[in-house]
Design a protein around this motif. Structure first.
Motif, short mmCIF file in Angstrom:
data_model
loop_
_atom_site.label_atom_id
_atom_site.label_comp_id
_atom_site.label_asym_id
_atom_site.label_seq_id
_atom_site.Cartn_x
_atom_site.Cartn_y
_atom_site.Cartn_z
N LEU A 180 0.82 -1.21 0.00
CA LEU A 180 0.00 0.00 0.00
C LEU A 180 0.85 1.26 0.00
O LEU A 180 0.37 2.33 0.33
CB LEU A 180 -0.94 -0.01 1.22
CG LEU A 180 -2.05 -1.05 1.16
CD1 LEU A 180 -2.86 -1.07 2.43
CD2 LEU A 180 -2.97 -0.78 -0.02
N SER A 230 -5.56 2.99 -3.44
CA SER A 230 -5.68 2.02 -2.34
C SER A 230 -4.86 2.43 -1.13
O SER A 230 -4.99 1.84 -0.06
CB SER A 230 -5.23 0.63 -2.82
OG SER A 230 -6.09 0.16 -3.83
N ILE A 289 -6.33 2.86 2.39
CA ILE A 289 -6.60 1.75 3.30
C ILE A 289 -5.68 1.79 4.51
O ILE A 289 -5.98 1.23 5.55
CB ILE A 289 -6.44 0.40 2.54
CG1 ILE A 289 -7.35 0.38 1.31
CG2 ILE A 289 -6.78 -0.77 3.43
CD1 ILE A 289 -8.81 0.52 1.64
N PHE A 319 -15.14 -0.26 -3.92
CA PHE A 319 -13.80 0.01 -3.39
C PHE A 319 -13.71 -0.31 -1.91
O PHE A 319 -12.80 -1.01 -1.46
CB PHE A 319 -13.44 1.48 -3.64
CG PHE A 319 -12.10 1.87 -3.11
CD1 PHE A 319 -10.95 1.61 -3.83
CD2 PHE A 319 -11.98 2.50 -1.88
CE1 PHE A 319 -9.70 1.97 -3.35
CE2 PHE A 319 -10.74 2.86 -1.39
CZ PHE A 319 -9.60 2.59 -2.12
N GLN A 350 -14.36 -4.18 -1.22
CA GLN A 350 -13.26 -5.00 -1.70
C GLN A 350 -12.01 -4.82 -0.85
O GLN A 350 -11.39 -5.80 -0.42
CB GLN A 350 -12.96 -4.62 -3.16
CG GLN A 350 -11.78 -5.36 -3.77
CD GLN A 350 -12.04 -6.84 -3.96
OE1 GLN A 350 -13.14 -7.22 -4.31
NE2 GLN A 350 -11.03 -7.65 -3.71
N GLN A 351 -11.63 -3.59 -0.59
CA GLN A 351 -10.36 -3.34 0.07
C GLN A 351 -10.40 -3.66 1.57
O GLN A 351 -9.41 -4.16 2.12
CB GLN A 351 -9.92 -1.89 -0.15
CG GLN A 351 -9.81 -1.46 -1.61
CD GLN A 351 -8.77 -2.25 -2.37
OE1 GLN A 351 -8.75 -3.47 -2.34
NE2 GLN A 351 -7.90 -1.55 -3.08
N TYR A 388 -3.57 -5.32 -3.71
CA TYR A 388 -4.77 -4.50 -3.61
C TYR A 388 -5.11 -3.85 -4.96
O TYR A 388 -6.28 -3.80 -5.36
CB TYR A 388 -4.57 -3.41 -2.56
CG TYR A 388 -4.44 -3.94 -1.15
CD1 TYR A 388 -5.58 -4.17 -0.38
CD2 TYR A 388 -3.21 -4.22 -0.59
CE1 TYR A 388 -5.48 -4.65 0.91
CE2 TYR A 388 -3.09 -4.70 0.70
CZ TYR A 388 -4.23 -4.92 1.44
OH TYR A 388 -4.14 -5.41 2.72
N HIS A 389 -4.11 -3.33 -5.65
CA HIS A 389 -4.36 -2.66 -6.94
C HIS A 389 -4.78 -3.66 -8.01
O HIS A 389 -5.69 -3.40 -8.79
CB HIS A 389 -3.10 -1.91 -7.38
CG HIS A 389 -2.49 -1.08 -6.30
ND1 HIS A 389 -2.95 0.17 -5.96
CD2 HIS A 389 -1.45 -1.33 -5.46
CE1 HIS A 389 -2.22 0.66 -4.98
NE2 HIS A 389 -1.31 -0.24 -4.65
N LEU A 402 -8.44 -4.73 -7.42
CA LEU A 402 -9.41 -3.72 -7.85
C LEU A 402 -9.48 -3.63 -9.37
O LEU A 402 -10.55 -3.40 -9.94
CB LEU A 402 -9.02 -2.36 -7.25
CG LEU A 402 -10.05 -1.24 -7.39
CD1 LEU A 402 -11.37 -1.63 -6.73
CD2 LEU A 402 -9.52 0.06 -6.79
#
Length: 1000
Positions: free
Chosen positions: A388, A526, A529, A750, A753-754, A773-774, A777
């Motif tokens: 992240l 992201s 987060i 978003f 999901q995250q 994470y990226h 998404l």
């Protein structure tokens, strides 16, 4: 005078140690060092030493000087162990199996009888002599440890003895004792006779398989080569021909099998012998237990293997004594056997104390010396890893995700071929199809069947399999969620009221949302987060878990409404319980007859001329309940509105599935059956529970509600195809205006999901392959557009099912020492289980003949288990339970040691309030703004910084990134100020410190 001389000698020795220890710190010792070492007078040596300090003070790091000046705190034992354990040795020491035999007299014969054994924990031969005791923690008397120390100081110590047989080893020991004048030569034959008596072992419970498994277990956890176990034998007894103890400690140069000395086929490496005069058998036995316990201690066993002389062994005992915890005799019954702990503390911390890099930190608290104990240290700071990190480059995070995950791609497939994966697939598959059917049915009602069960099955299979194949975290399970359902319902009503084509509008929203997801991926969005601490994660996951639990219970309660029970039933009046269908009023007969004709297959041949003048006679008493109501008849009788058996049977299936799953899941901790069988039962607990209660349902033969699966591959609504066209049915401005509702969907996706990804990637799960994470998404965005074109539901990470997926794939050490609990090793990270789950979901329409036998209450029980299981391990849930516990019964949670209970309760109350607000809002039409609610949790967490101290938040939650950075900056600033203070010149600083020290 004598005392003064001894004091000077001690001071000279300290100076020697002091000067010798300078080299490891990178301190250059001037030539005066040799002069100082050669000096004979204490004053001369001190004078030279002070000059030495002055000569390198300006060129030496102040921390090194501080370490040297505090070196007097290091005990001689620690100094010895520092050099023993810091020696380069690539090969770790083998696992030691220790057996203690005591000398027994059977009639006129002497023999050695096995009385206890140790493989990490102690097992005794019970008094009956027919079985082994349960493994337990050895409790030793402090007196026996001191006596053992004396034995090693005064007895014979033979290190690296070349031994090939027990008689030869015994001869060498006796010869050494005779040479050193410890025993007279006339005792040679008697001692040899006793030591070579036969050995009788307890064979009721073989242990050689456990010894082999320990090596495998250690290698799997520490990535070290597989080690063969070795044995240490302890022989203690009393004889009538000795007037003082005969003691010997032997380490063989090579482990050697010594006939029947050991109960298992393990070569002996160590031998401890204690024979003594009669009358002290209990004392000898306790000394034997002490050395046996020491030999299975990780640190002392290392010392025993690397010891160079007797003093090294004594230093090992001294270190053991430093770590020993004493239980007062008036507060503890030594007859109580302490159960082995669930998690055995690692000896690595104790060993690291003796590292050359940690000099000056020895002696003090156990395992650290001057440092904080583990429960006194601040918790690990909130850190989500480099995944992240904000790169500042276009698609920088996506590029790093692909680079990170690509090397693991092959192993993600072949590591999935394991029997545990089968149980995980069956478990998650049943959860997915249940969710797909439930969601598909609700979606069909909300959208007038534009999307139904068939679309739900197909969309789940497509989106899930693609994500598991290409996604960054394949352990995440995609599914439809409640907020998406509410959004679809509102969108359909809006389209219907404004004469806008629903499917085309939905397609454009999906495409806009896909584009917005790509923008978030390209800009490393992201990163936000990082600001979601445990407070937000627990609030989100708890809400989803409670939704699963409440939905399962709600559906079960609905069964009691659909199949009501006659609570006023009286067995004696069974003759009065009946239900009849009565004919309707004849005046309304024509309309009812017309309705009857409409249900006829010959409805297209009916004309006004063919209608009769009066109704034909019907046998109303023979009509079914549905037909009676359909044709206008009335049901009369005491049993008409009740359905016997089905509600109660449904509850049995529901609760039975849940309770049996919970019981079988814990079965791996039971005492029955071998370890592998227990683990197998635990892994397949859900499948076994489902099959059990499906069989019970079939045996009873009741018409309980069953799973309904589509049997034909076609859209639910006949007037729509599988492909939605983007143009032609709506005004042009709709294509642009759909950007606004798409923004709300994107925020929803978003956040859902995250947050789910953060929960799955928690450090507690010990994932080793990293996350993406990226990348996750990105594929969710692609699937949004794909499903929109095909008219399928939208999908996002499902928190509860993903947690259940993780739980079903957790790995534990396959084997351990007797009494040792299996250790959590991590999660079986792979893509195969997810792919197989969704492939099976796709082909479920062809499995309808089999799936139709599964009762819905059984699947509701699975839902309940998934919801409850996902709550386990959540600190928030543990803190809620503290409200109902008196203080004396509260568990010893670490945060309760550092945060006042009232502050803990206040923090929990705030979380409960937030959860209640979320629950109320999600139950109304405002559930569409669910993503904003999650952002609201982040705002509340930010405000908590004004209510709680950073110390309390560090224990109860996580510090926000800004707070961490500020804290680090403050610490760095303070460090610089201290450095400036240290660099200020102080006259005769070194000399003054030396004079005030306790060296002399």
């Amino acid at each position: 005078m004598v005392q003064s001389v001894e004091r000077q000698q001690r001071c000279l020795l300290c100076l020697d140690c002091m000067l010798t220890s300078m080299q490891p710190f990178g301190i250059h010792v001037p030539p005066l060092y040799m002069v100082a070492r050669g000096g004979q007078q204490h004053g001369q040596r001190l004078e030279f030493f002070c000059k030495i300090l002055g000569s390198f003070k300006a060129n030496t790091n102040s921390n090194n000087v501080k370490n040297i000046l505090s070196f007097h705190e290091v005990s001689p034992a620690a100094e010895r162990l520092r050099y023993i354990l810091s020696e380069d040795d690539d090969m770790p020491t083998p696992t030691l199996f220790t057996e203690m035999d005591t000398l027994q007299r059977e009639g006129d014969e002497l023999e050695w009888k096995e009385s206890a054994r140790w493989v990490k924990f102690e097992e005794k031969v019970e008094e009956g002599g027919e079985r082994w005791s349960k493994p337990h923690v050895s409790t030793l008397s402090l007196h026996s440890l001191f006596e053992l120390r004396t034995c090693l100081q005064t007895g014979t110590v033979l290190l690296d003895l070349d031994g090939y047989s027990l008689p030869q080893i015994v001869d060498d020991i006796i010869e050494r004792q005779i040479e050193e004048g410890m025993i007279s030569p006339d005792l040679r034959e008697k001692i040899s006779f006793v030591l070579l008596r036969k050995h009788r072992h307890q064979t009721k419970k073989p242990i050689h398989r456990s010894l082999a498994d320990i090596g495998k277990s250690s290698s799997s956890t520490s990535e070290s080569p597989n080690l063969d176990a070795e044995a240490s034998n302890v022989l203690v007894g009393e004889v009538d021909f000795l007037n003082k103890p005969f003691v010997a400690f032997v380490r063989l140069a090579q482990a050697t099998t010594l006939g029947g000395l050991t109960e298992v086929p393990v070569p002996t490496r160590f031998l401890f012998i204690l024979l003594g005069p009669q009358g002290k058998a209990k004392s000898y036995n306790e000394i034997g237990r002490a050395i046996a316990t020491l030999m299975v201690d990780d640190l002392f066993s290392d010392v025993a293997y690397k010891a160079r002389d007797r003093e090294d062994l004594i230093a090992g005992i001294d270190e053991f004594l430093d770590e020993v915890i004493v239980l007062p005799p008036g507060e503890w019954d030594p007859k109580i056997r302490i159960e082995p702990p669930k998690k055995v503390p690692s000896a690595d911390k104790r060993k690291s104390v003796f590292s050359l890099n940690e000099l000056g930190q020895m002696n003090g608290t156990a395992g650290g010396g001057g440092g904080l104990a583990e429960d006194e240290e601040m918790p690990v700071q909130h850190e989500l890893g480099e995944e992240l990190a904000f790169t500042g480059r276009f698609c920088g995070g996506l590029y790093l995700d692909i680079k990170r995950k690509l090397p693991w791609f092959p192993s993600d497939f072949y590591e999935g071929f394991h029997i545990q994966s089968i149980s995980a697939v069956l478990f998650i598959y049943l959860g997915c199809i249940t969710n797909a059917i439930t969601f598909g049915g609700l979606l069909g009602d909300a959208t007038d069947n534009y999307q139904g069960v068939m679309e739900s099955f197909l969309g789940t299979a497509l989106a899930g399999s693609v994500f598991c194949f290409f996604g960054g975290q394949p352990l995440i399970i995609l599914s439809s969620t409640g907020p998406i359902l509410i959004f679809e319902k509102l969108l359909f009503e809006f389209s219907k009221n404004n004469s806008i084509d629903y499917m085309e509008l939905r397609l454009w929203i999906g495409m806009h949302s896909c584009l917005q997801c790509f923008i978030l991926v390209a800009t490393d969005a992201s990163y936000i987060i990082k600001y979601m601490t445990r407070f937000t994660e627990e609030g989100f996951s708890s809400l989803i878990s409670f939704i699963f639990i409440s939905d399962a219970i709600k559906k079960m309660v609905g069964a009691f409404k659909y199949y009501p029970i006659n609570t006023d039933f009286k067995p004696d009046y069974v003759t009065t319980y009946k239900c009849e269908c009565l004919a309707p009023d004849p005046t309304a007969g024509f309309s009812l007859y017309f309705a009857f004709l409409l249900s006829s297959p010959f409805v297209f041949f009916i004309t006004p001329s063919t209608l009769p003048d009066s109704l034909p006679a019907l046998d109303w008493s023979q009509l079914s309940k549905k037909e009676c109501v359909k044709y206008g008849g009335s049901l009369v009788g005491k049993s008409c509105k009740y359905v016997p058996d089905l509600a109660l049977m449904s509850f049995i299936l529901f609760f039975g599935t849940y309770s049996m799953t919970v019981s079988l899941k814990k079965f791996k901790f039971s005492r029955y059956f071998p370890t592998k069988l227990r683990k197998l039962i635990s892994d397949f607990s859900i499948f076994m529970s489902i099959m059990t209660f499906v069989g019970l349902d079939m045996l009873m033969g009741l018409k309980t509600p069953k799973l309904i699966v589509p049997t034909e591959f076609k859209p639910t609504r006949p007037d729509r195809g599988w492909l939605v066209m983007p143009f032609g049915k709506n005004p042009w401005w709709v294509y642009l205006a759909s950007f606004v509702p798409a923004l709300l969907v994107t925020i929803l996706i978003f956040m859902d999901q995250q947050i789910s990804a953060v929960i799955v990637n928690r450090k507690e799960n010990k994932l080793k392959k990293g996350c993406g994470y990226h990348l996750d998404l990105f594929w969710v965005g692609v699937l949004m557009a794909t499903c929109s074109f095909l008219g399928l539901p939208w999908y996002v990470a499902a928190t509860v099912i993903s947690i259940a997926h993780i739980e079903s794939l957790k790995m534990e050490s396959e084997s351990s020492a007797p009494g040792e609990q299996p250790q959590f090793l991590g999660v079986r990270e792979q893509r195969m289980t997810g792919i197989l789950v969704f492939v099976l979901t796709g082909v479920s329409i062809f499995l309808a003949p089999v799936l139709k036998f599964i009762p819905m209450p059984v699947l509701y029980g699975v839902f309940l288990y998934m919801g409850v299981a996902s709550l386990s391990g959540i600190q928030f849930w543990d803190r809620i339970k503290l409200y109902m516990m008196p203080s004396k019964h509260q568990p010893d949670f670490t945060y309760l040691r550092h945060v006042p209970l009232r502050r803990v309760h206040l923090f929990t109350l705030i979380q409960i309030t937030c959860l209640a607000v979320l629950w109320v809002l999600k139950s109304t039409f405002l559930a569409i703004i669910f993503p904003v609610m999650i952002l609201g949790l982040m705002v509340v967490r930010k405000m908590l910084d004004m209510v709680f101290s950073q110390h309390d938040l560090a224990w109860l939650d996580d510090l926000l990134p800004e707070k961490e950075k500020k804290k680090k900056d403050d610490d760095k600033k303070k460090g610089k100020e201290k450095e400036k203070e240290k660099k200020k010149p102080k006259p005769d600083d070194s000399e003054e410190e030396v004079r005030n020290s306790s060296f002399c």
